[in-house]
Every structure is written in structure tokens, then in C-alpha cells.
Design a protein around this motif. Structure first.
Motif, mmCIF file in Angstrom:
data_model
loop_
_atom_site.group_PDB
_atom_site.id
_atom_site.type_symbol
_atom_site.label_atom_id
_atom_site.label_comp_id
_atom_site.label_asym_id
_atom_site.label_seq_id
_atom_site.Cartn_x
_atom_site.Cartn_y
_atom_site.Cartn_z
ATOM 1 N N GLY A 1 17.258 33.282 28.080
ATOM 2 C CA GLY A 1 16.889 34.641 27.695
ATOM 3 C C GLY A 1 16.955 35.605 28.857
ATOM 4 O O GLY A 1 16.211 36.590 28.907
ATOM 5 N N LEU A 2 17.871 35.362 29.809
ATOM 6 C CA LEU A 2 18.040 36.224 30.975
ATOM 7 C C LEU A 2 19.179 37.211 30.743
ATOM 8 O O LEU A 2 20.211 36.862 30.160
ATOM 9 C CB LEU A 2 18.337 35.392 32.228
ATOM 10 N N TYR A 3 18.986 38.433 31.236
ATOM 11 C CA TYR A 3 19.996 39.484 31.114
ATOM 12 C C TYR A 3 20.206 40.112 32.487
ATOM 13 O O TYR A 3 19.321 40.060 33.349
ATOM 14 C CB TYR A 3 19.565 40.540 30.095
ATOM 15 N N VAL A 4 21.385 40.680 32.695
ATOM 16 C CA VAL A 4 21.780 41.200 34.002
ATOM 17 C C VAL A 4 22.089 42.682 33.872
ATOM 18 O O VAL A 4 22.894 43.087 33.024
ATOM 19 C CB VAL A 4 23.009 40.445 34.563
ATOM 20 N N VAL A 5 21.455 43.466 34.715
ATOM 21 C CA VAL A 5 21.715 44.903 34.816
ATOM 22 C C VAL A 5 22.158 45.189 36.245
ATOM 23 O O VAL A 5 21.542 44.698 37.201
ATOM 24 C CB VAL A 5 20.460 45.726 34.447
ATOM 25 N N ASN A 6 23.206 45.996 36.395
ATOM 26 C CA ASN A 6 23.818 46.326 37.687
ATOM 27 C C ASN A 6 24.521 45.091 38.261
ATOM 28 O O ASN A 6 24.153 44.558 39.313
ATOM 29 C CB ASN A 6 22.783 46.870 38.664
ATOM 30 N N LEU A 7 25.561 44.671 37.568
ATOM 31 C CA LEU A 7 26.362 43.508 37.950
ATOM 32 C C LEU A 7 27.620 43.957 38.682
ATOM 33 O O LEU A 7 28.226 44.980 38.331
ATOM 34 C CB LEU A 7 26.737 42.699 36.693
ATOM 35 N N PHE A 8 28.023 43.168 39.687
ATOM 36 C CA PHE A 8 29.318 43.351 40.350
ATOM 37 C C PHE A 8 30.040 42.015 40.313
ATOM 38 O O PHE A 8 29.555 41.016 40.840
ATOM 39 C CB PHE A 8 29.146 43.814 41.796
ATOM 40 N N ASP A 9 31.224 42.017 39.680
ATOM 41 C CA ASP A 9 32.014 40.799 39.521
ATOM 42 C C ASP A 9 33.163 40.830 40.528
ATOM 43 O O ASP A 9 34.059 41.686 40.446
ATOM 44 C CB ASP A 9 32.552 40.704 38.089
ATOM 45 N N THR A 10 33.155 39.902 41.478
ATOM 46 C CA THR A 10 34.225 39.856 42.484
ATOM 47 C C THR A 10 35.557 39.430 41.879
ATOM 48 O O THR A 10 36.614 39.707 42.460
ATOM 49 C CB THR A 10 33.846 38.892 43.616
ATOM 50 N N HIS A 11 35.531 38.776 40.726
ATOM 51 C CA HIS A 11 36.789 38.428 40.060
ATOM 52 C C HIS A 11 37.502 39.695 39.584
ATOM 53 O O HIS A 11 38.727 39.820 39.736
ATOM 54 C CB HIS A 11 36.499 37.503 38.878
ATOM 55 N N GLN A 12 36.758 40.635 39.023
ATOM 56 C CA GLN A 12 37.361 41.904 38.611
ATOM 57 C C GLN A 12 37.855 42.694 39.820
ATOM 58 O O GLN A 12 38.889 43.374 39.747
ATOM 59 C CB GLN A 12 36.338 42.724 37.814
ATOM 60 N N ALA A 13 37.138 42.612 40.932
ATOM 61 C CA ALA A 13 37.597 43.289 42.145
ATOM 62 C C ALA A 13 38.889 42.667 42.660
ATOM 63 O O ALA A 13 39.797 43.376 43.124
ATOM 64 C CB ALA A 13 36.510 43.220 43.216
ATOM 65 N N SER A 14 39.004 41.341 42.585
ATOM 66 C CA SER A 14 40.233 40.676 43.012
ATOM 67 C C SER A 14 41.410 41.089 42.144
ATOM 68 O O SER A 14 42.527 41.284 42.644
ATOM 69 C CB SER A 14 40.028 39.161 42.969
ATOM 70 N N ARG A 15 41.180 41.233 40.863
ATOM 71 C CA ARG A 15 42.262 41.686 39.972
ATOM 72 C C ARG A 15 42.653 43.126 40.275
ATOM 73 O O ARG A 15 43.840 43.483 40.204
ATOM 74 C CB ARG A 15 41.824 41.546 38.516
ATOM 75 N N ALA A 16 41.689 43.964 40.595
ATOM 76 C CA ALA A 16 42.005 45.355 40.923
ATOM 77 C C ALA A 16 42.785 45.457 42.228
ATOM 78 O O ALA A 16 43.616 46.359 42.395
ATOM 79 C CB ALA A 16 40.721 46.173 41.006
ATOM 80 N N LEU A 17 42.551 44.523 43.154
ATOM 81 C CA LEU A 17 43.278 44.520 44.428
ATOM 82 C C LEU A 17 44.635 43.833 44.334
ATOM 83 O O LEU A 17 45.386 43.832 45.313
ATOM 84 C CB LEU A 17 42.435 43.817 45.498
ATOM 85 N N ASN A 18 44.937 43.210 43.182
ATOM 86 C CA ASN A 18 46.215 42.503 42.982
ATOM 87 C C ASN A 18 46.428 41.418 44.030
ATOM 88 O O ASN A 18 47.506 41.309 44.637
ATOM 89 C CB ASN A 18 47.391 43.486 42.995
ATOM 90 N N LEU A 19 45.402 40.630 44.257
ATOM 91 C CA LEU A 19 45.531 39.521 45.188
ATOM 92 C C LEU A 19 46.411 38.429 44.585
ATOM 93 O O LEU A 19 46.683 38.411 43.381
ATOM 94 C CB LEU A 19 44.156 38.957 45.539
#
Length: 756
Positions: A380-398
Motif C-alpha cells: 500500500g505504498l505510493y510514490v510522489v516526486n519520482l525521478f526515473d533514471t531509465h527515462q533519463a537514459s532514454r532521453a539522452l539516447n545512450l
């Protein structure tokens, strides 16, 4: 002398270089692969690519026969088949098996090749089993009588499991970790796992950091224990019944509890500016705390609430549980690392919502798509203010977006993924698994700083790209866990993925086995893959064994629950064999199948034309599915509607209808006038019945053909008469010819008289 010395020096240097290369070659497991890990990764990638490529091949049956009719496809299949057979022959030859797989008789070649492949697989798998036993410390050739006090070593170093180190003097050895006879952690849970076939209801009952109050249904959730009328039904179903009784909104019951907070989340300017990456502390200097008690969990929550960011990762197990189990949680701050035993603290982890939902604290994940759902389902845990490094890697086109690539790229750390698929239910955890779990989050905050800086640099200092990553991470936080629900059509989705064509008996067996597997997996809290793997279920459905021993033969190795329930499985197979044997068409939601599923598209109908629409009725139009794949359905409906519009109604037609009519007229079947109408049932004997419409049409066609033949005969007669007249006219001499003859006769008479 100097030249000779230089030659000696070059020779010695060449010899030294050759020795270095030979030493490097000796250290390699096989040519091109340094150790078993790189070889396994390469082999797994090759298998995955081959599996994806095979999924795109035409299916056996009508689709394959259609492609087979093209000479280019046929030649390509033959060439590729020869290459595969040659490769298989080489593999068999390397393992000492019979390898003459190509030179076979055409009549019995398939059976002989199949026997060769089966025998070779047995040999190869037997050798693989021997090597695995050798690596695990089991020696099959060992004598049963052992000397007193002798203990065989637990780790046996062999040629395949040795991993050379960078120094070259020492070598690391793989150790196979597996769990045998583990106590099921589900038995210790305070709240029983709900595997019922009902929708998932959020477990939350306290909402910290809320901007919008939690619905009363969740706050009064503990009252359900005082409802004795619902004790005999599952918890989720009892909640649903209570919701219906109190007439609460279903939207509140299944909505995301932090939907409002996430929609109104604003990323502060400090998180959109370029940071200075803060170097991580070495593992040896970082304190590690194993949290397995409520007091330690409360202390951890207080520390997390005081920090500005922390990294989170989960370890999951899904093979011995229907819904899956979150076995471990790793949390890292800038100063400390924590490992939480989620199996022990499963019912108390809701305490962490105070830190996980605080919008001023950044929670760093890598690939959080599944983690977000697992946190909701189990704790029953929820996350507010998340940063996903996988999405950042995709944005950087690694080059790659995995965590091990980011560790190597930013931290120059080689991650060890040997325990990624380990059984994390093991207690106590071995030291190797603890270090592996710790490394997943220890470096993640430093990677978080680095990717933010690179996102700003790649966008010329503008925060647009970084803001896009924050938005995608927020969308991941809004994901809701959806419980697998069984329906009567659930098996069709699995059949579609497997791309198997079944007849009615096989499809019935597949449906019954799918329902049996789902029901037993929910009851025993086991995964469907543990109860009956999909490939075994397909094998049983295809073979339809007549005896229980045949079912056992289709399952190698035999799952424990299949062996226990073999009689019930046999009764299901017998029930499927009683179905009438018919061919089942593939139910695919595509424009081609829409046309193929229409009854008028039947190759057995005489005078068939692919563009004939004379036999289409309104009842034969397929309905639109929920998938929404068919974008061409509206224009097809326009085509069918135009069949019932008279020419006088053209003024009331829309532009699309007029365009559709012109298209239909261009594709009209030339034999349409000789086909019966859509309301008439076509019978083979109808053309011999004088009272039938088809007899009248065929008779009219015959009369028209006779009249046409008579006209053709008359035309031929006229042509012949004209030809005769021309020939007769050619035989009559002209005036010049008659004058020439008379002149010759008059002048040749004296000569003739003289000769006489």
C-alpha cells in the motif's frame, strides 16, 4: 653487429608479444569470450533475437501455403533450411552424434531427422547436466562408499565456470545459488494473500502528505472486521459488497489515492537547474543496516524524512506465488545503505508512506514501472516526486538503458548480474546477494546528479528535456496495479500470442486446461508457470493423449501439481475429444481477417470474385472489438450500406458515401448479374428445378448463348458468299486482256498456215 643485435631484439620482442597473446588466448573460455558470463549473455541475446525473428514467420496452414506459392519465398526457405541443417549437423558432429541429417530419403526423411535431433538433444542435455552437477559439487562417478571424515568440496572449479580476473594471477569461480525446500513466506503473513478473481482494491487507509482527503471507504476499512456476514467471502469481494450496500462511488474505490497530489505536483526550480554531482562514498566506508524489525523501520522512516533525496530498488519473486512477492527493498541515502526484509515487515511497511509521498523529497528509481505496482500491491505504498533514471537514459539516447550500463558509464563499476534471477526468499541471505542488492542503489544518487547535468548540457542549458523526464516519471507514479482477472475469453489472448492454429477439439482442450491452470494456481498460490507451463499446455492440446500416461509424456519434466491432478487433466482432454472435429479460423483483429471472416469470402462458392459484395447482409458485419485496431471499419460499413441505397437517393448521400459508391462501382464483379440475390438460399439442385430462379437464369443464359451462336453462323455464311463473289469476279478477263488475245490470234494465223 648492430644490425644483428637489432634483429635479435626484434625477435625477442616478437616472441614476447606472441607469448602475451597466447596467454590471453589461454585465459579465454572460448575464442571471442573471456569468461562464461560474456558467453551466456551473448548466447541469451542470440536466442532472444532468434525467437523474435521466428515470431514474424508465416504460420503453418493457409498463410504459409500462400507465401509458399511465391518462387522467391520458396527459394529463400530452401536456402535457409539448408544452412540450418548444416549448422545442426556441425553441432551433432562436435558432440559425437550422427550428423548425416541432409542425406535422407524423401519418404522417411522427416521421421529420421526428428529421431536424430531427439537423440542429439538427449546427449547434449545429459552432458550439460553432468557439468552442472560437477559445478555444484556432485560427482556421478564417485563411489558410494566414502572414507570416514571425508567431505567433498562445495565448489568444484571446472573449465566452464572459471572467470579470469584482471590481474591474471587469480581467478573467480561461479557458485550456483538455488533454494531447496524453502518454507513458504506466505504462511507467515498476517494478512492472507487475496488471489480471488476480483479487482484489486488499494490497501491504503492512512494518507500522509495529502492535499485531498482520502475517501471514507478507505478510512473506515478496518470496520469490515465487524461485519460477520462477509466473513465467508474474500476480502476484496467483501469490500465490494460493502461498497454497494453503502452506495459509495466505484470511482473512489478503484481510483489512485494520490491522483490529485500528483496532478498538482510542481517541480521546484532547484531541481531544474544544473547540479554539481556529489561523489558517492566507497562501499567499505558506507554503513549498511539490515532492517527486519518494527523499531528499525521507524528509525529508517525518520531518517528518510530528514533527507532531500534517496534511492529505492526492489527484489521480486514470481515463480512460487500467483501474484508475486516483493522479497527485499533497498534504500540508499548519501550517507547510508539500508536493506529491508519486506517478507518480515510486510504489514508494517505502510509507515514509509510518510517519506515516499512527501513532495519535497526526491525518490530515485531505475525502471520503476514494475516497482510502483509492486509497492501498491504488497504494502500500500505510493510514490510522489519520482525521478526515473531509465527515462533519463532514454532521453539522452545512450547506447543502452540498463542499470549495469549506467554504472559502467558514470561510475566505472562492473555490476554482477548473476543474482538478478536468484530466489530472494532465501533467509538468511548470503553475503553475495546482500552485496548485489546493495550495489543497485548505492551509486544511484550519483547517477541521478550526472544525468540531470547531461540533460541540461544536451539541451543548451534549457530545462525542457529535464522537465520532460520529470513528467514521464510522474506518469509512472500514476500507474495503478491491475489484478489478473480470468474471463471466458482469456485463453484467446494467450493463443494469439503463441500463434497456434487449433481445430475445435484442440481449442476446447486449450480452453479447459487454461481454466484449470488458473483455478489451481489461485487456490495453491502458485504461478501458472509452476502449475503447468504454457508450452506443455500447448503440447497436451495438440496431442490430445488418450491415456494419462500420454499427458505425463507431454510434460518433461513433470510439474508436481500435474502429477497429482493427472486424472482430472485426463478427463478434461477426454471432454475435448468428444467435440466435433472442425477447423477453427484464426481470430485476429485485422482488416484482412475482417474480410476473411465474412461468409461470402468462401473459395468453395462457384463464380467467386474477391470484390463481390452481393451476398453481404447486415447481420454478417463483424462488431468492433475493444482493442480498436480496425481503422478501416467505417469505410467498410459505408460500402455495405451503399448496397441498400437506390440510385434515386443519391441526392441525400454524403460526400464519403458518393466516394465509396464510385470505388465500389470500379471494383464491381462482372459476374454479378448471374449470381442470386442475398435473400435467396443457394442449393446445388436448384439449377435443375424449373421453378427456381437459378434455373430461369441458367436457361436464359443458354437461350442467349444459342441466339448468339446462330448470329455468328449467319455472319460466317455472309463472309463466305462475299469471298466466293470476289473469286468469281477475279476469273472474268478484263477488256485489255480480251484485246490482246484477239490481236495475237489475227497476226499468228499466216504463220500457223505456213507451218502446216
Amino acid at each position: 653487429m648492430n644490425s644483428s643485435k637489432s634483429n635479435d631484439a626484434t625477435d625477442s620482442s616478437c616472441q614476447g608479444g606472441n607469448l602475451d597473446t597466447t596467454e590471453e588466448v589461454k585465459d579465454e573460455l572460448c575464442p571471442g569470450f573471456k569468461d562464461a558470463d560474456t558467453f551466456v549473455k551473448y548466447g541469451l541475446g542470440a536466442v532472444l533475437s532468434a525467437t523474435k525473428a521466428s515470431a514474424g514467420l508465416p504460420q503453418s496452414g493457409d498463410e504459409y501455403d500462400f507465401y509458399r506459392s511465391f518462387p522467391g519465398f520458396q527459394e529463400f526457405c530452401e536456402s535457409q533450411g539448408d544452412k540450418l541443417l548444416h549448422c545442426m549437423s556441425q553441432i551433432m558432429q562436435n558432440h559425437g552424434c550422427r550428423s548425416h541429417i541432409k542425406d535422407r530419403d524423401k519418404l522417411t526423411g522427416i521421421e529420421e531427422r526428428f529421431d536424430l535431433v531427439v537423440d542429439s538433444n538427449d546427449v547434449i542435455l545429459e552432458r550439460a547436466g553432468i557439468l552442472l552437477d560437477e559445478a555444484d559439487g556432485v560427482n556421478r562417478s564417485q563411489k558410494p562408499v566414502m572414507p570416514v571424515g571425508f567431505q567433498p568440496p562445495k565448489i568444484v572449479v571446472s573449465s566452464w565456470n572459471r572467470k579470469g580476473s584482471s590481474s591474471g594471477s587469480r581467478s573467480e569461480t561461479f557458485r550456483l545459488l538455488h533454494a531447496k525446500n524453502i518454507a513458504r513466506p506466505q504462511l507467515k503473513f498476517k494478512e492472507k494473500v487475496d488471489n480471488s478473481n476480483t479487482p484489486f482494491v488499494p490497501k491504503i487507509f492512512i494518507k500522509p502528505n495529502s492535499l485531498k482527503a482520502l475517501p471514507s471507504y478507505f478510512t473506515n476499512k478496518q470496520i469490515r472486521k465487524e461485519r460477520p456476514e462477509d466473513l465467508d467471502v474474500p476480502a476484496a469481494l467483501a469490500d465490494f459488497i460493502h461498497q454497494q450496500r453503502t452506495q459509495e462511488h466505484v470511482e473512489d474505490m478503484f481510483a489512485h489515492p494520490y491522483q490529485y497530489e500528483l496532478d498538482h505536483l510542481i517541480v521546484p526550480e532547484s531541481l531544474l537547474s544544473k547540479p554539481e554531482p556529489q561523489m558517492y562514498k566507497p562501499l567499505a566506508e558506507t554503513n549498511l543496516t539490515f532492517v527486519d524489525s518494527l523499531e528499525d523501520l521507524v528509525t529508517l522512516n525518520e531518517k528518510l524524512c530528514k533527507s532531500s533525496e534517496f534511492a529505492v530498488d526492489l527484489e521480486h519473486h514470481s515463480y512460487r506465488s500467483f501474484l508475486g512477492l516483493t522479497c527485499l527493498m533497498q534504500v540508499s541515502t548519501r550517507e547510508e545503505d539500508f536493506i529491508i526484509d519486506t517478507l518480515e515487515l510486510r504489514s508494517e511497511l505502510y509507515i514509509l508512506n510518510e517519506a515516499f509521498t512527501d513532495p519535497s523529497i526526491v525518490k530515485v528509481f531505475h525502471g520503476a514501472d514494475s516497482d510502483i505496482e509492486w509497492l501498491q500491491r504488497d504494502f500500500g505504498l505510493y510514490v510522489v516526486n519520482l525521478f526515473d533514471t531509465h527515462q533519463a537514459s532514454r532521453a539522452l539516447n545512450l547506447a543502452r538503458h540498463s542499470l549495469d550500463h549506467l554504472l559502467k558509464h558514470f561510475c566505472d563499476v562492473d555490476s554482477d548480474k548473476r543474482y538478478q534471477l536468484a530466489d530472494w526468499r532465501i533467509r538468511p541471505l548470503p553475503e553475495e546477494m546482500i552485496q548485489y542488492a546493495r550495489s543497485d542503489t548505492h551509486y544511484l544518487l550519483y547517477i541521478y546528479d550526472c544525468v540531470r547535468a547531461q540533460l541540461l548540457d544536451s539541451n543548451h542549458g534549457q530545462p525542457g528535456l529535464l522537465q520532460c523526464v520529470w513528467n514521464k516519471s510522474r506518469d509512472i507514479s500514476l500507474k495503478k496495479y491491475l489484478k489478473p482477472i480470468y474471463t471466458e475469453e482469456s485463453y484467446l489472448e494467450l493463443q494469439r500470442k503463441q500463434k497456434k492454429s487449433f481445430n475445435t477439439q484442440q481449442l476446447t482442450a486449450f480452453r479447459l486446461l487454461f481454466a484449470w491452470r488458473d483455478k489451481l494456481a489461485r487456490q495453491e498460490d502458485e504461478s501458472t508457470g509452476y502449475v503447468l507451463p504454457t508450452h506443455m499446455m500447448i503440447k497436451i492440446s495438440e496431442e490430445l493423449p488418450k491415456e494419462p500416461q500420454g499427458i505425463i509424456a507431454c510434460c518433461i519434466p513433470v510439474p508436481p501439481l500435474v502429477r497429482q491432478q493427472v486424472n482430472e487433466l485426463h478427463s478434461l482432454v477426454q471432454q475435448a475429444r468428444e467435440m466435433p472435429l472442425l477447423k477453427v479460423r484464426n481470430h485476429r483483429c485485422s482488416a484482412l481477417s475482417l474480410c476473411l471472416n465474412l461468409s461470402w469470402f468462401d473459395p468453395e462458392v462457384s463464380l467467386f470474385g474477391p470484390h463481390d459484395v452481393s451476398k453481404v447482409s447486415e447481420g454478417e458485419v463483424p462488431q468492433v472489438t475493444a482493442d480498436g485496431e480496425l481503422d478501416t471499419l467505417p469505410i467498410l460499413l459505408h460500402f455495405i450500406q451503399l448496397l441498400f441505397i437506390s440510385p434515386n437517393d443519391q441526392r441525400s448521400m454524403s460526400v464519403a458515401q458518393m466516394k465509396a459508391r464510385r470505388i465500389i462501382e470500379s471494383f464491381e464483379n462482372p459476374f454479378r448479374m448471374y449470381l442470386p440475390s442475398a435473400d435467396v438460399h443457394v442449393n446445388k439442385n436448384a439449377k435443375f428445378d424449373p421453378s427456381s430462379k437459378i434455373f430461369e437464369i441458367s436457361k436464359r443464359w443458354k437461350l442467349q448463348s444459342v441466339e448468339q451462336q446462330q448470329k455468328e453462323l449467319e455472319a460466317k455464311k455472309k463472309i463466305r458468299e462475299e469471298a466466293k463473289q470476289q473469286e468469281s469476279l477475279q476469273k472474268v478477263p478484263t477488256v485489255r486482256q480480251q484485246a490482246a488475245v484477239s490481236y495475237l490470234l489475227s497476226h499468228s494465223f499466216p504463220v500457223c498456215f505456213y507451218l502446216i
